[in-house]
Design a protein around this motif. Structure first.
Motif, PDB file in Angstrom:
ATOM      1  N   ASP A 104      -2.923  -5.666  16.079  1.00 15.46           N
ATOM      2  CA  ASP A 104      -1.556  -5.286  16.425  1.00 15.46           C
ATOM      3  C   ASP A 104      -0.746  -6.523  16.800  1.00 15.46           C
ATOM      4  N   GLU A 105      -0.093  -7.123  15.802  1.00 10.16           N
ATOM      5  CA  GLU A 105       0.817  -8.263  15.992  1.00 10.16           C
ATOM      6  C   GLU A 105       0.109  -9.523  16.502  1.00 10.16           C
ATOM      7  N   GLU A 107      -0.217 -13.198  16.088  1.00 13.99           N
ATOM      8  CA  GLU A 107       0.694 -14.175  15.492  1.00 13.99           C
ATOM      9  C   GLU A 107       0.091 -15.568  15.319  1.00 13.99           C
ATOM     10  N   ARG A 132       5.174  -6.913   9.902  1.00  9.73           N
ATOM     11  CA  ARG A 132       6.141  -7.561  10.781  1.00  9.73           C
ATOM     12  C   ARG A 132       5.459  -8.122  12.027  1.00  9.73           C
ATOM     13  N   ARG A 133       5.987  -9.231  12.514  1.00 16.82           N
ATOM     14  CA  ARG A 133       5.522  -9.861  13.756  1.00 16.82           C
ATOM     15  C   ARG A 133       4.012 -10.096  13.736  1.00 16.82           C
ATOM     16  N   SER A 134       3.521 -10.556  12.600  1.00 19.78           N
ATOM     17  CA  SER A 134       2.096 -10.840  12.466  1.00 19.78           C
ATOM     18  C   SER A 134       1.898 -11.943  11.435  1.00 19.78           C
ATOM     19  N   GLY A 199      -1.815  -7.959  20.402  1.00 19.09           N
ATOM     20  CA  GLY A 199      -1.285  -9.309  20.249  1.00 19.09           C
ATOM     21  C   GLY A 199      -1.591 -10.202  21.436  1.00 19.09           C
ATOM     22  N   ASP A 201       0.155 -11.926  23.564  1.00 16.06           N
ATOM     23  CA  ASP A 201       0.925 -11.876  24.805  1.00 16.06           C
ATOM     24  C   ASP A 201       1.058 -10.476  25.391  1.00 16.06           C
ATOM     25  N   LYS A 202       1.402  -9.505  24.544  1.00 15.89           N
ATOM     26  CA  LYS A 202       1.729  -8.181  25.080  1.00 15.89           C
ATOM     27  C   LYS A 202       0.617  -7.153  24.941  1.00 15.89           C
TER      28      LYS A 202
END
Length: 247
Positions: A104-105, A107, A132-134, A199, A201-202
């Motif tokens: 999940d994302e 990066e 997106r965002r990955s 991900g 950070d989140k």
């Protein structure tokens, strides 16, 4: 999808061993690189009729766009993404319960590369990432994966939540990894399994987390509250493998 740049000896060797199409191999001059350093790769190129060329370091630096190339770069057809249904089919063709990693994302290309490497080693049938965002299947990911990118099918989807619902409809149990969940060493991780790693950070997105059947966590006995995504993911994948092997 264009042409892909594969950097580094391990990644290039695995690309050649995989049998996937290779357009050309470009290597640092033997005189500069040490006599015979790339003899094994040259031999494979000759066997498969793959063009190869010796160049100076500046050419390799330009081709690799700043990635560490270790004196060798391969130009190949870009890695093709698969569909989630293809991953399910691979597991069924092997007569095995699906074992799927969903990211999940993520990066950081180094995290994705490291997770692909562990996925290959742990017997994961495929990896799913969002569009997106990955990070995608970049040269940095290929190098960090040490060649695993050539063997692990990767699906890139527009909607992770819908994809997780599809996998559940196909009989998979979805375990999302996040602090505060069930200890992985107390959880039953056997059977058709999807592991979702959040991900850097989140963590897990809200809707993704709500779609999971359960949340699992690593026991943390020290003062640091979390682990790097690729480290945590690797530990969880091997716990799934351990339980699958126990039957």
């Amino acid at each position: 999808m264009g042409e892909n740049i594969v950097c580094g000896r391990n990644a290039v060797n695995e690309l050649l061993k995989s049998g996937n199409p290779v357009n050309k191999i470009v290597m640092k001059s033997e005189k500069e690189n040490g006599q015979g350093r790339n003899a094994d790769i040259v031999h494979r190129c000759k066997e498969r009729g793959i063009p190869f060329q010796f160049v100076d370091n500046a050419v390799l630096d330009k081709l690799s766009a700043g990635e560490k190339h270790q004196g060798i770069v391969a130009l190949s057809a870009a890695k093709e993404y698969v569909e989630p249904s293809d991953i399910i089919a691979i597991a069924r063709q092997k007569g095995e319960d699906p074992f799927i990693l969903v990211l999940d994302e993520i990066e950081d290309p180094h995290n994705l590369g490291a997770l692909l490497r562990t996925a290959d080693a742990a017997g994961v049938h495929g990896v799913i990432i969002p569009k997106r965002r990955s990070v995608g299947l970049t040269p940095a990911v290929g190098r960090t994966s040490a060649g695993a990118i050539e063997y692990v099918p990767v699906a890139r989807v527009a909607n992770l939540v819908q994809t997780l619902k599809y996998l559940k409809d196909e009989g998979c149990w979805v375990s999302g990894a996040e602090a505060g969940g069930k200890d992985i060493y107390q959880a039953d991780l056997k059977g058709p399994r999807v592991v979702v790693i959040g991900g850097e950070d989140k963590g897990l997105g809200r809707l993704v987390k709500e779609t999971c059947d359960e949340v699992i966590s690593l026991p943390m006995l020290g003062r640091i509250a979390s682990l790097n995504a690729s480290v945590a993911g690797s530990i969880i994948l091997y716990e799934v493998l351990r339980q699958r092997n126990k039957g």
